[in-house]
Each structure stands twice: as C-alpha cells, then as structure tokens.
Design an enzyme around this catalytic site. Sequence first.
Site, PDB file in Angstrom:
ATOM      1  N   TYR A 201       0.804  -1.289  -0.037  1.00  0.00           N
ATOM      2  CA  TYR A 201      -0.207  -0.123   0.110  1.00  0.00           C
ATOM      3  C   TYR A 201       0.948   1.415   0.008  1.00  0.00           C
ATOM      4  O   TYR A 201       1.768   1.340   0.680  1.00  0.00           O
ATOM      5  CB  TYR A 201      -1.005  -0.179   1.069  1.00  0.00           C
ATOM      6  CG  TYR A 201      -2.236  -0.848   1.083  1.00  0.00           C
ATOM      7  CD1 TYR A 201      -2.437  -1.623   0.253  1.00  0.00           C
ATOM      8  CD2 TYR A 201      -3.114  -0.725   2.364  1.00  0.00           C
ATOM      9  CE1 TYR A 201      -3.586  -2.334   0.017  1.00  0.00           C
ATOM     10  CE2 TYR A 201      -4.398  -1.328   2.064  1.00  0.00           C
ATOM     11  CZ  TYR A 201      -4.476  -2.100   1.099  1.00  0.00           C
ATOM     12  OH  TYR A 201      -5.701  -2.846   0.900  1.00  0.00           O
ATOM     13  N   GLU A 327     -17.344  -4.888   6.375  1.00  0.00           N
ATOM     14  CA  GLU A 327     -15.882  -5.789   6.247  1.00  0.00           C
ATOM     15  C   GLU A 327     -16.638  -7.230   6.312  1.00  0.00           C
ATOM     16  O   GLU A 327     -17.343  -7.352   7.266  1.00  0.00           O
ATOM     17  CB  GLU A 327     -15.068  -5.405   7.258  1.00  0.00           C
ATOM     18  CG  GLU A 327     -13.559  -6.211   6.747  1.00  0.00           C
ATOM     19  CD  GLU A 327     -12.493  -5.651   7.663  1.00  0.00           C
ATOM     20  OE1 GLU A 327     -12.314  -4.424   7.355  1.00  0.00           O
ATOM     21  OE2 GLU A 327     -11.746  -6.219   8.205  1.00  0.00           O
TER      22      GLU A 327
HETATM   23  C1  3HB Z   1      -5.300  -5.835   9.527  1.00  0.00           C
HETATM   24  O1  3HB Z   1      -4.788  -4.924   9.423  1.00  0.00           O
HETATM   25  O2  3HB Z   1      -4.674  -6.973   9.718  1.00  0.00           O
HETATM   26  C2  3HB Z   1      -6.405  -6.175   8.723  1.00  0.00           C
HETATM   27  C3  3HB Z   1      -7.047  -4.799   8.514  1.00  0.00           C
HETATM   28  C4  3HB Z   1      -8.513  -5.077   7.534  1.00  0.00           C
HETATM   29  C5  3HB Z   1      -8.607  -6.489   7.013  1.00  0.00           C
HETATM   30  C6  3HB Z   1      -7.905  -7.360   7.221  1.00  0.00           C
HETATM   31  C7  3HB Z   1      -6.647  -7.265   8.066  1.00  0.00           C
HETATM   32  O3  3HB Z   1      -9.347  -4.032   7.548  1.00  0.00           O
END
Ligand code: 3HB
Length: 333
Positions: A201, A327
């Site tokens: 990212y 999510e």
């Molecule tokens: C993470 O930082 O471990 C993570 C964050 C998310 C989705 C999956 C993993 O929003």
Amino acid sequence: MHSKEIPRPTGTLPIIAEHPAEARELLGTVRYGAEGGPPRWEHDRPVLPLHMTGAGDREVVESWPAMGPVRTGEHRGLLFAHDGAVLFAAGHIGPSRTCRDDAERAYRAAFELVEALEYPHVFRMWNTIAGITDRTAAGTEVYADFCAGRAQAFENAGRVDMAAATGIGALGGGASFYFLAHRSRTTVHLENPLQTPSSEYPARYGPRPPRFARATYLAPGRDGERGRVYVSGTASILDHRTVHSGEVAAQTQVTLANIAVLIGAENLTRHGIDERFGLEDLRAVKVYVKRREDLPVVAELCGESFGARTDIAYFVVDVCRRDLLVEIEGITS
Ligand code: 3HB
C-alpha cells in the site's frame, strides 16, 4: 427489501472442527460480547473477551477445538493452549491510544511463542482495536500506528510471510489480538488479483503498510479431504482504493465479489492449489457493519450470496478506514 427483520448481532459461531466428532476438548474461546480486556483463564483454557456488541445485542462465542491433549501457558501476557497440531494464543495489546509500541511488543511476544513452541505456520490472526479511526496524541491514525508497530515486529523477527487477518474496530477495551498457528501443515498465503497486496500500500495510508494476506489456505491433514481457506476481513477495496464511498449496498457487492474471486478456481490455481470454493462454502462468517441502520441491506445481500448452511454473525463496529461501511470474513468448510 427493507421490510425484513433487522438481524441482531447475536448467535454462536459453531465450533469449526477438522473432525468434529473427535473434538472433545477446547483450545480456547473468544467472546465477542459487551466488554473487552486482557485474556483470562476459565477452566484452564484461555478466554479472550472482546467488546464487540452493544446494549441489547447477544454475545457471540467462538470456540476453537482441540484434537488431542492440551497444554497451556503464558508468555509475556499472551495466554495460550496447544494440542500438538494447533496453537491458539490471545493477548491484549493495550488500552493506550498510541498503540505502536504495544502492538510491537505484543507481536514480538507472538513470534517468540510460535518459535519456542514450534508452531511456525501462523495461518490466521485477528486484531480488534477500539477507536481504530481516531487520531493518536501525535496525530497519527490509531490503525496506522498499530500497523507501524506490527510491521516493526515482523521486521525484527525476520518474518516475511503474512497470514490471513482481520483488523477491525472494537467498542471499547483497548486493542486485543488472537491467532492460530499450525505445527506441520502446509499453509499458502493468498493474494487477490483485484487488490494490491497490503504490504505494498502507498504511504498515504500510514507510515508502515499493513501486513496481512487476503486469505490463508491450510492444506488438508488427511488424503481425500479438502483444505480450508481462512478469508481475511475483506472490504470494498479495488487495487488499494476504497470504491463506492458512502454506498453500503455497492460496497457489500464489491466485498462479496472480492471474496468470490479470492477463493475461486482461477485464483487458487494461480497459487498452486488444485481446489475451488464458492461463497456457499463459507462458514463462521463475520460481517462488520459500521452503521446500524445498514444492517438490513447488508444482511439481505449476504443472505442471497452465502449458502443456507452459512452461519453469519453481524457486528456494528468501525471499519479501519473512515469511508468503509462493511467488512466480511469467513472460513471455507
Ligand atoms: C489488518 O490490518 O490485519 C487487517 C485490516 C483489515 C482487514 C484485514 C486485515 O481491515
């Protein structure tokens, strides 16, 4: 579409056992309930309380089964249990709002533990973080601060592999985490061709990128069985960008489509796995919804997409980016 009963964040995720009839014992339990805090012992097993439900919501209990005699212990605040095949460990990262140092310490302890006990194949991690999109005193986003500490711990431990994970808001109780590691099974960490790997990212999301795979495949233990895919918390992200900001139905559709591609034949073949799964194969699905009023729409779309045997628990909590409304995670079975 809105006339259906609003799903409540309730229920019990069933024990996900490799061979359920053989699961007489538990490794540990995670209580998605009304209070969070450090893990504790109950009947000589670790129990991690997470503050994930609000007033009037029933607790969701997740139980991890053991397949053999269980040993338990504590390492730098992590409580753990293992059965010779799987290690379950749970810890409290801390109540602080700058969670970088606490995250680094907690993850360092986790890596020490898997090395010392010889469970090298970490295949699933969960992180719940109160105030995940708030700013720390230093002005960094709490989640970005957490990511920085976690990345440092990965680097210090020389770990390049990243497992499936969830990083999600909690209603209180600071930040907590728990994870599962296998002693011997092959694990394959999966990326999604529609999404930039989290570790790549761009810097605008924080000083150090998140470190998780989009899913982890755990190879079967016996001939003729299917492996299992542990799907990370997945959101409406294409490449590294949030898509459909503010539109919950479209975000849910993109999220479900992301998961379908992730676990489908083409992506598994790309990762050298000769199996295929669809959304109907998912179990123990957790759906995190930012705004309570969006629950009916999200539940309607999830109900249409997952199989009749899919158990789904809904939680109304913050997601790691302010513009994400939903999510979703799950496990194939
Ligand atoms: C993470 O930082 O471990 C993570 C964050 C998310 C989705 C999956 C993993 O929003």
